[in-house]
Scaffold this motif. Structure first.
Motif, PDB file in Angstrom:
ATOM      1  N   HIS A 119       0.838  -1.200   0.000  1.00  0.00           N
ATOM      2  CA  HIS A 119       0.000   0.000   0.000  1.00  0.00           C
ATOM      3  C   HIS A 119       0.874   1.252   0.000  1.00  0.00           C
ATOM      4  O   HIS A 119       2.066   1.200   0.296  1.00  0.00           O
ATOM      5  CB  HIS A 119      -0.976  -0.016   1.183  1.00  0.00           C
ATOM      6  N   CYS A 120       0.235   2.371  -0.334  1.00  0.00           N
ATOM      7  CA  CYS A 120       0.978   3.629  -0.519  1.00  0.00           C
ATOM      8  C   CYS A 120       1.210   4.369   0.798  1.00  0.00           C
ATOM      9  O   CYS A 120       1.770   5.462   0.807  1.00  0.00           O
ATOM     10  CB  CYS A 120       0.230   4.528  -1.494  1.00  0.00           C
ATOM     11  N   ILE A 137      -5.222   2.461   5.953  1.00  0.00           N
ATOM     12  CA  ILE A 137      -3.986   3.165   5.626  1.00  0.00           C
ATOM     13  C   ILE A 137      -4.020   4.481   6.390  1.00  0.00           C
ATOM     14  O   ILE A 137      -4.933   5.284   6.202  1.00  0.00           O
ATOM     15  CB  ILE A 137      -3.893   3.429   4.110  1.00  0.00           C
ATOM     16  N   GLU A 138      -3.034   4.681   7.245  1.00  0.00           N
ATOM     17  CA  GLU A 138      -2.981   5.878   8.095  1.00  0.00           C
ATOM     18  C   GLU A 138      -2.495   7.067   7.297  1.00  0.00           C
ATOM     19  O   GLU A 138      -1.360   7.072   6.818  1.00  0.00           O
ATOM     20  CB  GLU A 138      -2.005   5.660   9.249  1.00  0.00           C
ATOM     21  N   GLY A 188       0.753   9.153  -3.900  1.00  0.00           N
ATOM     22  CA  GLY A 188      -0.007   8.252  -3.031  1.00  0.00           C
ATOM     23  C   GLY A 188      -1.388   8.731  -2.640  1.00  0.00           C
ATOM     24  O   GLY A 188      -2.113   8.017  -1.954  1.00  0.00           O
ATOM     25  N   MET A 189      -1.783   9.935  -3.063  1.00  0.00           N
ATOM     26  CA  MET A 189      -3.114  10.474  -2.741  1.00  0.00           C
ATOM     27  C   MET A 189      -3.376  10.541  -1.237  1.00  0.00           C
ATOM     28  O   MET A 189      -4.520  10.345  -0.790  1.00  0.00           O
ATOM     29  CB  MET A 189      -4.211   9.660  -3.445  1.00  0.00           C
ATOM     30  N   MET A 190      -2.345  10.867  -0.456  1.00  0.00           N
ATOM     31  CA  MET A 190      -2.558  11.114   0.970  1.00  0.00           C
ATOM     32  C   MET A 190      -2.924  12.592   1.140  1.00  0.00           C
ATOM     33  O   MET A 190      -2.286  13.468   0.529  1.00  0.00           O
ATOM     34  CB  MET A 190      -1.282  10.814   1.763  1.00  0.00           C
ATOM     35  N   ASP A 191      -3.925  12.875   1.965  1.00  0.00           N
ATOM     36  CA  ASP A 191      -4.328  14.269   2.199  1.00  0.00           C
ATOM     37  C   ASP A 191      -3.175  15.034   2.847  1.00  0.00           C
ATOM     38  O   ASP A 191      -2.550  14.537   3.788  1.00  0.00           O
ATOM     39  CB  ASP A 191      -5.542  14.326   3.125  1.00  0.00           C
ATOM     40  N   GLY A 192      -2.896  16.212   2.354  1.00  0.00           N
ATOM     41  CA  GLY A 192      -1.872  17.055   2.966  1.00  0.00           C
ATOM     42  C   GLY A 192      -0.449  16.736   2.550  1.00  0.00           C
ATOM     43  O   GLY A 192       0.497  17.364   3.042  1.00  0.00           O
ATOM     44  N   GLY A 200      -2.516  -1.737 -14.069  1.00  0.00           N
ATOM     45  CA  GLY A 200      -2.127  -3.148 -13.953  1.00  0.00           C
ATOM     46  C   GLY A 200      -0.702  -3.460 -14.389  1.00  0.00           C
ATOM     47  O   GLY A 200       0.082  -4.015 -13.609  1.00  0.00           O
ATOM     48  N   PRO A 201      -0.305  -3.106 -15.608  1.00  0.00           N
ATOM     49  CA  PRO A 201       1.042  -3.455 -16.065  1.00  0.00           C
ATOM     50  C   PRO A 201       2.139  -2.813 -15.213  1.00  0.00           C
ATOM     51  O   PRO A 201       3.182  -3.417 -14.969  1.00  0.00           O
ATOM     52  CB  PRO A 201       1.086  -2.898 -17.497  1.00  0.00           C
ATOM     53  N   PHE A 202       1.887  -1.602 -14.735  1.00  0.00           N
ATOM     54  CA  PHE A 202       2.878  -0.902 -13.916  1.00  0.00           C
ATOM     55  C   PHE A 202       3.123  -1.644 -12.611  1.00  0.00           C
ATOM     56  O   PHE A 202       4.250  -1.760 -12.138  1.00  0.00           O
ATOM     57  CB  PHE A 202       2.393   0.516 -13.623  1.00  0.00           C
ATOM     58  N   ARG A 203       2.049  -2.157 -12.019  1.00  0.00           N
ATOM     59  CA  ARG A 203       2.212  -2.851 -10.739  1.00  0.00           C
ATOM     60  C   ARG A 203       3.051  -4.100 -10.917  1.00  0.00           C
ATOM     61  O   ARG A 203       3.775  -4.500 -10.015  1.00  0.00           O
ATOM     62  CB  ARG A 203       0.853  -3.150 -10.111  1.00  0.00           C
ATOM     63  N   GLU A 204       2.982  -4.693 -12.108  1.00  0.00           N
ATOM     64  CA  GLU A 204       3.885  -5.808 -12.395  1.00  0.00           C
ATOM     65  C   GLU A 204       5.311  -5.274 -12.563  1.00  0.00           C
ATOM     66  O   GLU A 204       6.273  -5.840 -12.046  1.00  0.00           O
ATOM     67  CB  GLU A 204       3.455  -6.538 -13.671  1.00  0.00           C
ATOM     68  N   ALA A 205       5.440  -4.140 -13.238  1.00  0.00           N
ATOM     69  CA  ALA A 205       6.765  -3.579 -13.527  1.00  0.00           C
ATOM     70  C   ALA A 205       7.538  -3.228 -12.270  1.00  0.00           C
ATOM     71  O   ALA A 205       8.748  -3.403 -12.196  1.00  0.00           O
ATOM     72  CB  ALA A 205       6.630  -2.329 -14.407  1.00  0.00           C
ATOM     73  N   VAL A 206       6.846  -2.713 -11.253  1.00  0.00           N
ATOM     74  CA  VAL A 206       7.560  -2.310 -10.040  1.00  0.00           C
ATOM     75  C   VAL A 206       7.172  -3.165  -8.834  1.00  0.00           C
ATOM     76  O   VAL A 206       7.600  -2.873  -7.719  1.00  0.00           O
ATOM     77  CB  VAL A 206       7.367  -0.805  -9.697  1.00  0.00           C
ATOM     78  N   ASP A 207       6.380  -4.225  -9.065  1.00  0.00           N
ATOM     79  CA  ASP A 207       6.021  -5.131  -7.985  1.00  0.00           C
ATOM     80  C   ASP A 207       5.378  -4.364  -6.833  1.00  0.00           C
ATOM     81  O   ASP A 207       5.866  -4.407  -5.699  1.00  0.00           O
ATOM     82  CB  ASP A 207       7.280  -5.896  -7.529  1.00  0.00           C
ATOM     83  N   SER A 208       4.316  -3.635  -7.129  1.00  0.00           N
ATOM     84  CA  SER A 208       3.697  -2.796  -6.099  1.00  0.00           C
ATOM     85  C   SER A 208       2.208  -3.083  -5.923  1.00  0.00           C
ATOM     86  O   SER A 208       1.485  -2.262  -5.379  1.00  0.00           O
ATOM     87  CB  SER A 208       3.878  -1.320  -6.460  1.00  0.00           C
ATOM     88  N   ALA A 209       1.751  -4.250  -6.380  1.00  0.00           N
ATOM     89  CA  ALA A 209       0.325  -4.560  -6.214  1.00  0.00           C
ATOM     90  C   ALA A 209       0.030  -4.734  -4.729  1.00  0.00           C
ATOM     91  O   ALA A 209       0.816  -5.331  -4.006  1.00  0.00           O
ATOM     92  CB  ALA A 209      -0.023  -5.833  -6.978  1.00  0.00           C
ATOM     93  N   PRO A 210      -1.095  -4.181  -4.241  1.00  0.00           N
ATOM     94  CA  PRO A 210      -1.410  -4.355  -2.827  1.00  0.00           C
ATOM     95  C   PRO A 210      -1.597  -5.832  -2.477  1.00  0.00           C
ATOM     96  O   PRO A 210      -2.200  -6.575  -3.250  1.00  0.00           O
ATOM     97  CB  PRO A 210      -2.714  -3.578  -2.637  1.00  0.00           C
ATOM     98  N   ALA A 211      -1.046  -6.232  -1.313  1.00  0.00           N
ATOM     99  CA  ALA A 211      -1.131  -7.643  -0.901  1.00  0.00           C
ATOM    100  C   ALA A 211      -2.561  -8.011  -0.511  1.00  0.00           C
ATOM    101  O   ALA A 211      -2.953  -9.163  -0.561  1.00  0.00           O
ATOM    102  CB  ALA A 211      -0.168  -7.902   0.250  1.00  0.00           C
TER     103      ALA A 211
END
Ligand code: PBG
Length: 333
Positions: free
Chosen positions: A128-129, A142-143, A170-174, A206-217
Motif C-alpha cells: 500500500h501507498c 492506511i494511516e 499516493g493520494m494522501m491528504d496534505g 495493472g502493467p505498472f504494478r507488475e513492472a515495479v512489484d507494487s500490487a497491494p497484498a
C-alpha cells in the motif's frame, strides 16, 4: 448545389491541413518514465510494458542521457526491487537505487529535468501507498497522517540526491504541504512539486504494478485514490494541492479522463500534466501485436487528444517513439 462554406477545402491537401491544425505535439512536452532497481549493468525487460526495462542506476543513467539526446526534456524515475518492510524504509535510503540513479543521471545528463515518484507502495511489504493502522471492522486502514512524515523523508532524500521535481503519487491528504515544508526546511526551495493531484483508482495501472512489484497484498487503493465517477472532486483535490504549494498538477490516467484534464485547465489555468499510464500503452501494444491496431497512428492520435484536452506536458511510455516520429516528420517537410 451552391455552398459558401466547404470545410473539406482545408482538408484536401496535406500542407493546408498542417497549416490549420490546432493541436501540435512537441518533444518539449514529453516526460519519459523509467524504472530503476538495485544492481549493476541490469537491463531487465518488463513483460507487460514491451520495450521498457528495469535499469540499474548505471544503465539508467546511460538511458537517460540517450533520452535527453533525443530532445526529450524530462524523465520520471520509479524505484523497485529493494528490500520491503512495513513502513517502506528503503524508499528514503540514501543508498537506494533511485537516489543512486539520481546522482548518476545528474552526472551523465546535467541538462535533463529529473522528476521522481514519491510513494511507498513499491517499498512496503503490504504494497500500500501508506503505513497500516489499526484494523477497523476487520479491515486494515492506511494511516494518512503517519504516512506524511515518511513521504517527507522520501522527498528530502530525492532532493538531496539531485531531483528537480518530486511527484507525490499516493493520494494522501496534505502530502503536498508536508513535502513543501520539508523541502523548504532543508533549504531546497529550488526543488518543485508535481502533484498527482487527481489520481483515480484505476484498472489501467495493472502493467505498472507488475513492472515495479507494487500490487497491494490485500484490498485495493479505493480508500485513497479517487472514484472514477467524480469530476467536481477532482477540482477540489487540485485546488487543495495548488494551495499547499504544488507547482504542476497532474491528472492520471489520461485517456479515460480527458474531460477532467480539460476542466482543470479551463477552471484553474495551472501547469498541467497528464499521465498516459501503463494500461493505455499496454492495450495498444497488445492489439498492435495481433495486427488489430496500427500502433504508430494510435499513439499519435491518443497523445494528440491528451494535449488537445489541455495537458501542457504528457508522461508517456511512448516518449522515445514519439520523439522519433516527430523528428522523421520534420525531416520530410
Ligand atoms: C504509485 C504509482 C502507480 C503508478 C504511478 N505511481 C501505481 C498505483 O497507484 O498503483 C501507475 C503508473 C502507470 O500505470 O503507468 N503509487
Amino acid at each position: 448545389m451552391r455552398m459558401n462554406a466547404r470545410p473539406r477545402r482545408l482538408r484536401e491537401r496535406g500542407g493546408l491541413r498542417a497549416l490549420v491544425r490546432e493541436t501540435r505535439l512537441d518533444r518539449d512536452q514529453l516526460v519519459m518514465p523509467l524504472v530503476v532497481r538495485p544492481g549493476r549493468r541490469v537491463r531487465a525487460p518488463i513483460g507487460a510494458l514491451p520495450g521498457h526495462m528495469q535499469w540499474s542506476p548505471d544503465t539508467l543513467a546511460e538511458e537517460a542521457r540517450a533520452v535527453g539526446a533525443m530532445g526529450i526534456p524530462a524523465v520520471l524515475l520509479f524505484g523497485t526491487g529493494e528490500r520491503k518492510d512495513a513502513r517502506g524504509s528503503r524508499a528514503w535510503a540514501a543508498s537506494g537505487a533511485v537516489q543512486q540513479a539520481l546522482r548518476a543521471v545528474k552526472r551523465a545528463a546535467p541538462e535533463l529535468v529529473v522528476m521522481t515518484d514519491v510513494c511507498l507502495c513499491a517499498y512496503t511489504s503490504h504494497g500500500h501507498c501508506g503505513v497500516l493502522g489499526a484494523r477497523r471492522a476487520g479491515v486494515a486502514r492506511i494511516e494518512n497522517d503517519a504516512t506524511l512524515e515518511l513521504l517527507a523523508r522520501v522527498a528530502r532524500s530525492h532532493a538531496a540526491a539531485g531531483a528537480d521535481l518530486v511527484a507525490p503519487s499516493g493520494m494522501m491528504d496534505g502530502a503536498v504541504g508536508e513535502i513543501r515544508a520539508a523541502l523548504d526546511g532543508a533549504g531546497r526551495q529550488d526543488v518543485g512539486i508535481m502533484s498527482y493531484a487527481v489520481k483515480y483508482d484505476s484498472a489501467f495501472y495493472g502493467p505498472f504494478r507488475e513492472a515495479v512489484d507494487s500490487a497491494p497484498a490485500f484490498g485495493d487503493r479505493r480508500t485513497y485514490q479517487m472514484d472514477h465517477g467524480n469530476s467536481d472532486e477532482a477540482l477540489r483535490e487540485a485546488r487543495l494541492d495548488l494551495h499547499e504549494g504544488a507547482d504542476i498538477l497532474m491528472v492520471k490516467p489520461a485517456l479515460a479522463y480527458l474531460d477532467v484534464v480539460r476542466r482543470l485547465k479551463t477552471e484553474l489555468g495551472a501547469p498541467l500534466a497528464a499521465y498516459s499510464v501503463s494500461g493505455e500503452y499496454a492495450m495498444v501494444k497488445a492489439a498492435a501485436a495481433r495486427g488489430w491496431l496500427d500502433e504508430r497512428a494510435a499513439r499519435e492520435e491518443m497523445l494528440t487528444a491528451i494535449v488537445r484536452a489541455g495537458a501542457d506536458l504528457v508522461i508517456t511510455y511512448w516518449a522515445k517513439d514519439l520523439a522519433r516520429d516527430l523528428a522523421a516528420r520534420s525531416r520530410i517537410r
